[in-house]
Design a protein around this motif. Structure first.
Motif, PDB file in Angstrom:
ATOM      1  N   ASP A 154      34.289  -9.909 -16.110  1.00 34.00           N
ATOM      2  CA  ASP A 154      35.579 -10.388 -16.599  1.00 34.00           C
ATOM      3  C   ASP A 154      35.351 -11.238 -17.843  1.00 34.00           C
ATOM      4  N   ILE A 155      35.650 -10.682 -19.017  1.00 34.86           N
ATOM      5  CA  ILE A 155      35.339 -11.375 -20.272  1.00 34.86           C
ATOM      6  C   ILE A 155      36.217 -12.599 -20.499  1.00 34.86           C
ATOM      7  N   CYS A 159      37.168  -1.675 -21.989  1.00 35.64           N
ATOM      8  CA  CYS A 159      38.433  -2.253 -21.542  1.00 35.64           C
ATOM      9  C   CYS A 159      39.031  -1.375 -20.448  1.00 35.64           C
ATOM     10  N   ALA A 160      38.988  -1.864 -19.222  1.00 33.91           N
ATOM     11  CA  ALA A 160      39.491  -1.089 -18.081  1.00 33.91           C
ATOM     12  C   ALA A 160      41.009  -1.138 -17.990  1.00 33.91           C
ATOM     13  N   GLU A 170      43.189  -0.479 -23.620  1.00 31.39           N
ATOM     14  CA  GLU A 170      42.772   0.131 -22.355  1.00 31.39           C
ATOM     15  C   GLU A 170      42.140   1.503 -22.581  1.00 31.39           C
ATOM     16  N   GLY A 171      40.965   1.701 -21.977  1.00 30.93           N
ATOM     17  CA  GLY A 171      40.264   2.969 -22.096  1.00 30.93           C
ATOM     18  C   GLY A 171      39.322   3.052 -23.276  1.00 30.93           C
ATOM     19  N   CYS A 172      39.252   1.987 -24.075  1.00 31.74           N
ATOM     20  CA  CYS A 172      38.411   2.003 -25.273  1.00 31.74           C
ATOM     21  C   CYS A 172      37.019   1.442 -24.987  1.00 31.74           C
ATOM     22  N   PHE A 221      36.158  15.538 -21.330  1.00 34.75           N
ATOM     23  CA  PHE A 221      35.093  14.905 -22.114  1.00 34.75           C
ATOM     24  C   PHE A 221      35.368  13.415 -22.294  1.00 34.75           C
ATOM     25  N   ALA A 222      36.632  13.061 -22.474  1.00 32.28           N
ATOM     26  CA  ALA A 222      36.986  11.650 -22.616  1.00 32.28           C
ATOM     27  C   ALA A 222      36.609  10.878 -21.353  1.00 32.28           C
ATOM     28  N   ASN A 223      36.849  11.478 -20.188  1.00 31.20           N
ATOM     29  CA  ASN A 223      36.475  10.829 -18.929  1.00 31.20           C
ATOM     30  C   ASN A 223      34.968  10.640 -18.828  1.00 31.20           C
ATOM     31  N   MET A 224      34.208  11.634 -19.273  1.00 31.64           N
ATOM     32  CA  MET A 224      32.747  11.515 -19.250  1.00 31.64           C
ATOM     33  C   MET A 224      32.267  10.363 -20.133  1.00 31.64           C
ATOM     34  N   LEU A 225      33.003  10.119 -21.217  1.00 31.51           N
ATOM     35  CA  LEU A 225      32.610   9.082 -22.180  1.00 31.51           C
ATOM     36  C   LEU A 225      33.296   7.754 -21.912  1.00 31.51           C
ATOM     37  N   ASN A 226      34.137   7.706 -20.877  1.00 23.63           N
ATOM     38  CA  ASN A 226      34.863   6.483 -20.525  1.00 23.63           C
ATOM     39  C   ASN A 226      35.743   5.974 -21.662  1.00 23.63           C
ATOM     40  N   VAL A 227      36.407   6.895 -22.350  1.00 21.08           N
ATOM     41  CA  VAL A 227      37.361   6.533 -23.394  1.00 21.08           C
ATOM     42  C   VAL A 227      38.626   7.356 -23.186  1.00 21.08           C
ATOM     43  N   THR A 228      39.677   7.025 -23.895  1.00 25.31           N
ATOM     44  CA  THR A 228      40.903   7.803 -23.795  1.00 25.31           C
ATOM     45  C   THR A 228      40.788   9.053 -24.663  1.00 25.31           C
TER      46      THR A 228
END
Length: 208
Positions: free
Chosen positions: A27-28, A49-50, A67-69, A124-131
């Motif tokens: 938690d930043i 950023c979750a 979020e998602g970045c 692919f976005a899910n694999m990279l943890n981005v939107t």
């Protein structure tokens, strides 16, 4: 100019985990570095950023993270003197470029590994943890093309190779590449190659 001391930060109980030169915080909002305003960074910052959004200032440059970045900042050598403000702006630009480049390279690596079996930008976005939107932005910035352009090109290259050089039937190729059915596969091939899978194979076999 001060440098951040990992041991000092750890002793102040700001982080959740420490392993050598790695510090992790979940938690930043618990992290306060006001004592290090005039500080040079010589380490990599990685943030995901979750949920929600935040503004982050690193070496005098402000970044908006949504979020998602995934945010990755690599340290850049800073010149001292009258040009410090210009250099700071350039450092921020360089960091942004490198973040985009990293996402693009990881995308292309995953694309190669998938061998045409993954054809969804969101996958692919899910694999990279981005939107998907952020992935599209990075890929477009780096290559001038959309992720879907790259995906279709990779898929059709695999299909072309399979039709020309393998003994698999058209149905086997369709199944191997996880197409929902043979009809959809045929339409995809004709759209990109101008011929049905059977006709493309026959024409190229005749040319060999």
């Amino acid at each position: 100019m001060r440098h951040l001391d990992f041991d000092e930060l750890w002793k102040n109980h700001l982080f959740d985990y420490k392993d050598g030169d790695l510090l992790v915080i979940d938690d930043i909002t618990r992290l306060t570095l006001s004592d290090y305003e005039n500080t040079a960074l010589d380490f990599i910052i990685t943030l995901f950023c979750a949920e929600g959004r935040m503004m982050l200032t690193v070496e005098e440059q402000e970044y908006r993270i949504e979020e998602g970045c995934l945010f990755i900042y690599l340290p850049v050598e800073r010149k001292m003197g009258a040009s410090a403000d210009t250099d700071a702006a350039q450092d921020g630009k360089d960091a942004s470029v490198r973040q985009s480049t990293l996402i693009y390279r990881r995308f292309m690596s995953l694309l190669a590994e998938s061998a045409g079996r993954v054809r969804s930008v969101s996958a692919f976005a899910n694999m990279l943890n981005v939107t998907p939107k952020y992935l599209s932005k990075c890929v477009k910035e780096e290559s001038g093309r959309t992720p879907l352009d790259h995906i279709h090109e990779a898929t059709i290259n695999t299909i072309r190779q399979q039709l020309r050089y393998s003994d698999k039937t058209v149905k086997e190729i369709s199944n191997d590449l996880d197409f929902p059915n043979l009809s959809f596969f045929g339409k995809f091939v004709k759209e990109h190659l101008g011929l049905s899978p059977t006709d493309y194979r026959a024409r190229n076999l005749n040319e060999i």
